[in-house]
Design an enzyme around this catalytic site. Sequence first.
Site, short mmCIF file in Angstrom:
data_model
loop_
_atom_site.label_atom_id
_atom_site.label_comp_id
_atom_site.label_asym_id
_atom_site.label_seq_id
_atom_site.Cartn_x
_atom_site.Cartn_y
_atom_site.Cartn_z
N PRO A 41 0.84 -1.21 0.00
CA PRO A 41 0.00 0.00 0.00
C PRO A 41 0.87 1.26 0.00
CG PRO A 41 -0.82 -1.60 1.58
CD PRO A 41 0.52 -2.10 1.12
N GLU A 42 0.59 2.16 -0.93
CA GLU A 42 1.34 3.40 -1.05
C GLU A 42 0.51 4.55 -0.50
OE1 GLU A 42 3.10 3.79 -4.99
OE2 GLU A 42 3.15 1.60 -5.22
#
Length: 278
Positions: free
Chosen positions: A2-3
């Site tokens: 997840p960014e």
Amino acid sequence: MPELPEVETVRRALAGLVVGRKVVKVDLLREDYLRGGKEWLHRIHDARIVDAIRRGKFLALLLSNEIVFLHHLGMSGRLLYVPNEMPIETHVHLRIRLDAGTHELRQYDPRRFGFFAVMQQNDLSRFPSWALLGEEPFTISPSRFAALLTERTRPIKSLLLDQHVLAGLGNIYADESLFRARIHPARPAGTITHKEAATLLRNIRNVLKEAIRYGGTSTNDYRKLDGTLGDFQNLLRVYGREGKSCKRCGNAIIRRVLGGRSAHFCPVCQPSFDAIPT
């Protein structure tokens, strides 16, 4: 992993669902998932969640008694808001029970590259994973961003992935931003002009804003707080599109390994500096 858009999507959902709620109990289903702060867990009963903040790819829940819950989702983690009675899945390592409600928070992480930590609020700025983060894409000035690239010999893609330089970008959004800015991922960062740097920063911000608006990118493990998929994967222009036609020029998208990480790009729209054979 997840960014920034995925973590920000979760943060916004937390702000609407759990801020104002009291923490009743924290259950650690794996003791080694706690990265410090076990001594503070006895203080959390009936403390109220007063804010949910993000820094890079990290989430922090601030409590009314000056305690902080710090969450990192690692490569495959999810923070989920689920019914209390839902059976506990394999790979759920943390449960946060809440007052007067039917739901709780659970942190799911099959590969266990993420973690949970508890600390006093005045220690958050000194916690290594938080303290060493670089600047935020939405707040850094164009001149400061350009200065970070000056005299750097590293490929621009590698520099964008360095969390000590710019916090929050990963493979997906670095590739998408470089494509929109027409910059080859292997180009030495120090060769990028101030004008090109300003264009790149503008495209980074635009890509991140769009991804947040669509709830993030669900290509592998990521899910939103309610367990549903994000939608930005349907709008990707280069990431994960190896061999497919460029949406701008029609040539085939290429994938190459750069600094141990994948880089997806269009060899026509993003002129090569010959660092990656095409």
